[in-house]
Design a protein around this motif. Structure first.
Motif, PDB file in Angstrom:
ATOM      1  N   ARG A 103       0.885  -1.171   0.000  1.00 18.13           N
ATOM      2  CA  ARG A 103       0.000   0.000   0.000  1.00 18.13           C
ATOM      3  C   ARG A 103       0.921   1.218   0.000  1.00 18.13           C
ATOM      4  NH1 ARG A 103      -3.474  -3.003   4.616  1.00 18.13           N
ATOM      5  NH2 ARG A 103      -5.137  -3.868   3.314  1.00 18.13           N
ATOM      6  N   LYS A 141       0.734   4.429   2.007  1.00 16.98           N
ATOM      7  CA  LYS A 141       0.909   4.422   3.461  1.00 16.98           C
ATOM      8  C   LYS A 141       2.362   4.697   3.871  1.00 16.98           C
ATOM      9  CE  LYS A 141      -3.317   3.752   3.790  1.00 16.98           C
ATOM     10  NZ  LYS A 141      -4.085   4.988   3.977  1.00 16.98           N
ATOM     11  N   GLN A 157      -3.454 -12.270  -4.482  1.00 19.51           N
ATOM     12  CA  GLN A 157      -3.555 -11.235  -3.447  1.00 19.51           C
ATOM     13  C   GLN A 157      -4.895 -11.262  -2.707  1.00 19.51           C
ATOM     14  OE1 GLN A 157      -2.031  -8.054  -5.677  1.00 19.51           O
ATOM     15  NE2 GLN A 157      -1.931  -6.629  -3.936  1.00 19.51           N
ATOM     16  N   ASN A 158      -5.957 -11.626  -3.424  1.00 20.04           N
ATOM     17  CA  ASN A 158      -7.298 -11.609  -2.825  1.00 20.04           C
ATOM     18  C   ASN A 158      -7.539 -12.793  -1.903  1.00 20.04           C
ATOM     19  OD1 ASN A 158      -8.221  -9.217  -4.009  1.00 20.04           O
ATOM     20  ND2 ASN A 158      -8.594 -10.301  -5.933  1.00 20.04           N
ATOM     21  N   GLN A 159      -6.638 -13.764  -1.957  1.00 18.85           N
ATOM     22  CA  GLN A 159      -6.820 -14.959  -1.129  1.00 18.85           C
ATOM     23  C   GLN A 159      -5.784 -15.011  -0.003  1.00 18.85           C
ATOM     24  OE1 GLN A 159      -9.505 -16.907  -1.474  1.00 18.85           O
ATOM     25  NE2 GLN A 159     -10.100 -15.496  -3.102  1.00 18.85           N
ATOM     26  N   ARG A 189       2.952  -3.326  12.872  1.00 21.14           N
ATOM     27  CA  ARG A 189       2.476  -2.307  11.937  1.00 21.14           C
ATOM     28  C   ARG A 189       2.633  -2.764  10.481  1.00 21.14           C
ATOM     29  NH1 ARG A 189       1.007   2.838  13.423  1.00 21.14           N
ATOM     30  NH2 ARG A 189       0.392   2.813  15.600  1.00 21.14           N
ATOM     31  N   THR A 229       1.197  -5.025   8.865  1.00 18.81           N
ATOM     32  CA  THR A 229      -0.068  -5.319   8.176  1.00 18.81           C
ATOM     33  C   THR A 229      -0.645  -4.077   7.492  1.00 18.81           C
ATOM     34  OG1 THR A 229      -1.174  -5.069  10.310  1.00 18.81           O
ATOM     35  CG2 THR A 229      -0.844  -7.322   9.516  1.00 18.81           C
ATOM     36  N   GLY A 230      -0.317  -2.899   7.997  1.00 15.46           N
ATOM     37  CA  GLY A 230      -0.827  -1.679   7.371  1.00 15.46           C
ATOM     38  C   GLY A 230      -0.208  -1.410   6.007  1.00 15.46           C
ATOM     39  N   ASP A 286      -0.839  -5.064   0.879  1.00 11.10           N
ATOM     40  CA  ASP A 286      -2.161  -4.942   0.269  1.00 11.10           C
ATOM     41  C   ASP A 286      -2.871  -6.307   0.174  1.00 11.10           C
ATOM     42  OD1 ASP A 286      -4.378  -3.936  -0.907  1.00 11.10           O
ATOM     43  OD2 ASP A 286      -3.451  -3.509  -2.840  1.00 11.10           O
ATOM     44  N   PHE A 287      -3.266  -6.796   1.334  1.00  8.83           N
ATOM     45  CA  PHE A 287      -4.070  -8.016   1.418  1.00  8.83           C
ATOM     46  C   PHE A 287      -5.260  -7.696   2.320  1.00  8.83           C
ATOM     47  CE2 PHE A 287       0.490  -9.364   1.397  1.00  8.83           C
ATOM     48  CZ  PHE A 287       0.523  -9.835   0.098  1.00  8.83           C
ATOM     49  N   CYS A 288      -6.026  -8.690   2.711  1.00 13.08           N
ATOM     50  CA  CYS A 288      -6.988  -8.481   3.795  1.00 13.08           C
ATOM     51  C   CYS A 288      -6.161  -8.494   5.072  1.00 13.08           C
ATOM     52  CB  CYS A 288      -8.023  -9.602   3.823  1.00 13.08           C
ATOM     53  SG  CYS A 288      -9.195  -9.459   2.478  1.00 13.08           S
ATOM     54  N   THR A 289      -6.175  -7.397   5.808  1.00 12.07           N
ATOM     55  CA  THR A 289      -5.254  -7.294   6.940  1.00 12.07           C
ATOM     56  C   THR A 289      -5.984  -6.939   8.229  1.00 12.07           C
ATOM     57  OG1 THR A 289      -4.808  -5.013   6.273  1.00 12.07           O
ATOM     58  CG2 THR A 289      -3.222  -6.680   5.568  1.00 12.07           C
ATOM     59  N   ILE A 290      -5.504  -7.511   9.322  1.00 15.85           N
ATOM     60  CA  ILE A 290      -6.066  -7.195  10.642  1.00 15.85           C
ATOM     61  C   ILE A 290      -4.927  -6.849  11.588  1.00 15.85           C
ATOM     62  CG2 ILE A 290      -7.776  -7.846  12.371  1.00 15.85           C
ATOM     63  CD1 ILE A 290      -8.405 -10.349  10.834  1.00 15.85           C
TER      64      ILE A 290
END
Lengths: 277, 387
Positions: free
Chosen positions: A9, A12, A41-43, A55, A57-58, A61-65
């Motif tokens: 990303r 960021k 990337q979507n999986q 930090r 995960t920020g 560019d995936f689904c991030t928590i």
């Protein structure tokens, strides 16, 4: 570089990590591993706790928590178990994974759920300003160990092996080229995979321990570690002086989500009367 | 579908009704840790979910249990956990995470005597304040407390519906009395409204246009499950509508207020309560959960004596039915509040009825036994109680 940029990303950046920090080297190796495996990337989901390394995960560019402190593995267990088709990564630090999150860590290893965890081990709590962590070496200094750390440190990889993880590897940011392969093997392993990476913290750990120059910390990593094949040939007294690097464990073992699916199939057969319980 | 629907009526335990209600609501993910008096909920889920292709996991503790259901919910599953006081205490931090990150989930707390390990096999209603205020920071939460076995089944469905509709953690407070009580549940009497199921709203825009906290058309943003092309970030830090952390006061204030508003502006959709003989009452008994069963009997006995008593039973404890209670309190001489704690509901009532200044009298027991109808009846007859 251009290939891995698609996983970042970029808006960021700049990141929050200090000059000389090893976290960027680890993240770069992680992205090269993803790129080499050409993961969709979507999986992919990436889950982290709290701290400098979490930090990460920020920036990907995936689904991030970005979860609560110490709980990344427990959140990730929910993600993976609910959707086993996702490739799930966990980013954590030494304090996040083995102090506040220590219980989740040993149980994720024991359960052998198919997660790939990268621990950025910098031997200190960096984000809160340099308090000693479970991996701060004996008699090293920290803001809460102003006269030297009286505690004994964890061997994180050893802990993972003992707790039942099916893949455990250790690397250093000094030997960054080796990291890609250690991570790829971890992703390919069907089960819980831990890659522990020594990542220097010159700003906090280094400054407290006369190692504020990032190069000095890199050299410390080099002196402290030894490839596991060479380490295995040492006698016990010599072994204690070094930390082995490379793949420490890689075994076949039943994976949790797979085994649960089998028990569901069994339960459904019992319910239909096709099988006697 | 669940076994519960295959029968017209069933002799069922409260905890079992709760588990079957969750399944009827579409819950297909349960993570929990054994604790009395809630363990039967986990046991029913462990047995039933595999038959439906759902997932059950016994985690290493209650912190992990709630974390796992939040991960599952982000993946797109309806998820819940069940516990009692000590476990509920451990869950508080991640309840706050669910509030701030707006992750639908249901947390069932079968209350037992506290504090600490307390009295594991005895009833209590002393987690009311914790349910509302347990996690740090200003935050919204919905709390339900049913009193009857069929109602546990129906309210569990409602809890899931509200969690999904408002993207909020919903806490279902049972107590040991109704959790372990067995009674007949008449499935054929349940209405379509009782068992209607609501699904979470999904984004209608393309992944490129998607913002995870876009509230331009509603106070409740749509939610995308993992793995379907919508890549987004979730954090427990204060964030803006892009989902990424920000450190500015205006966003912190406006986003926290929005979280509160999405609940308080929809109070009429959320709040449930029961009134019994309130039309001409001079004395109001106000309570919740299993104590309301005794209170109803006490109202009947008082009426037999010519005392115009009535019962207001709050089913939703947060948001609290304050407007209705303010209206009712203006019409009565006294309010009695029986509860198995030292005055937690009374504290709420003192606040919401303050403009009226009616005497509010507690009937409080923490003696590990349910409050009997006679205790309520005698206290009111003799004009005793805690002021």
């Amino acid at each position: 570089m251009s290939n891995i940029e698609r996983y970042l990303r970029k808006d960021k950046f700049p990141h929050i990590w200090c000059p000389g920090c090893g976290n960027g080297i680890v993240l770069h190796a992680f992205l090269r591993a993803i790129d080499k495996l050409n993961l969709d990337q979507n999986q992919v989901a990436a889950v982290s706790g709290i701290g400098c390394s979490s930090r990460a995960t920020g920036y990907v560019d995936f689904c991030t928590i970005h979860t609560t402190h110490g709980r990344a593995l427990a959140f990730a267990t929910g993600v993976k178990f609910a959707k086993p088709e996702l490739t799930v990564f966990v980013f954590s630090g030494d304090g996040d994974s083995t102090a506040i999150g220590g219980n989740h860590f040993i149980h994720a290893c024991r359960r052998n759920i198919d997660l790939t965890m990268i621990i950025f081990n910098n031997n200190i709590y960096g984000m809160t300003g340099g308090q000693y962590s479970p991996t701060t070496p004996y008699m090293k200094y920290a803001s809460t160990a102003p006269y030297g750390n009286a505690e004994q440190p964890f061997n994180i990889s050893g802990l993972a092996v003992a707790a039942g993880a099916s893949y455990v590897a250790r690397g250093t940011t000094y030997d960054a080229a080796q990291l890609d392969n250690l991570i790829i093997k971890g992703i390919e392993n069907k089960g819980f995979s831990l890659i522990e990476i020594f990542a220097p913290c010159p700003t906090v750990y280094g400054r407290k321990n006369k190692l504020a120059n990032p190069v000095d910390l890199m050299m410390w990593q080099k002196e402290l570690t030894m490839p596991v094949a060479k380490w295995n040939q040492l006698d016990d007294e010599e072994k204690a002086k070094y930390q082995p690097t490379g793949i420490l464990t890689d075994i076949d073992k039943p994976e949790f989500c797979d085994e649960y699916a089998k028990t569901c199939a069994k339960a459904q057969k019992i319910a239909k009367g096709e099988l006697i319980s | 579908m669940s076994q519960a629907y295959k029968e017209k009526r069933r002799f069922i335990q409260g905890n079992e009704a709760c588990a079957l209600g969750a399944i009827a609501a579409g819950c297909r993910f349960f993570a929990g840790y054994p604790i009395t008096p809630s363990s039967e909920i986990a046991e029913v889920m462990a047995k039933e979910l595999p038959l439906l292709g759902g997932k059950f996991v016994q985690m290493e503790d209650e912190i992990a249990s709630i974390a796992a259901i939040l991960g599952a919910s982000l993946s797109g599953e309806k998820a819940c956990t069940a516990t009692s006081g000590p476990g509920f205490s451990l869950m508080q931090e991640n309840i706050g995470y669910a509030s701030l990150a707006e992750i639908p989930c249901v947390i069932i707390n079968v209350m037992r005597g506290g504090p600490s390990t307390g009295s594991p096999t005895s009833p209590s209603q002393s987690d009311l304040m914790q349910a509302k205020w347990g996690t740090h920071g200003d935050h919204p939460v919905i709390v339900f407390a049913p009193a009857y076995i069929s109602e546990i089944f129906v309210d569990t469905i409602h809890c899931f519906n509200l969690a999904e509709k408002y993207r909020v953690p919903v806490i279902l407070l049972l107590d040991e009395v109704i959790g372990h009580m067995r009674a007949r549940m008449d499935i054929y009497k349940l209405s379509a409204d009782d068992i209607a199921v609501i699904e979470r709203r999904k984004p209608t825009v393309s992944p490129a246009e998607f913002m995870p906290y876009d509230t331009s058309d509603s106070l409740v943003p749509p939610m995308a499950p993992f793995g379907q092309g919508y890549r987004f970030h979730t954090t427990g830090l204060i964030h803006d509508r892009t989902g990424f952390p920000v450190n500015d006061g205006l966003t912190a204030e406006s986003e926290t207020i929005r979280l509160m508003k999405k609940i308080y502006e929809n109070e009429s959709d959320i709040i449930e309560y029961e009134e019994y003989m309130t039309d001409d009452m001079d004395i109001m008994i106000c309570t919740f959960g299993s104590t309301a069963r005794s209170a109803k009997v006490a109202v009947n006995k008082l009426r037999d004596d010519g005392i115009k008593a009535g019962l207001f039973r709050a089913i939703t404890l947060s948001p609290f039915p304050r407007k209705k209670l303010r209206e009712l309190s203006a019409r009565v001489n006294k309010i009695y509040v029986p509860e198995m704690n030292l005055g937690q509901l009374r504290l709420i009532l003192e606040r919401v009825t303050r403009p009226v200044q009616v005497p509010i009298i507690g009937i409080n027991r923490i003696n590990l036994a349910p409050i009997s109808p006679d205790e309520i009846y005698q206290t009111i007859k003799k004009g005793e109680g805690y002021v």
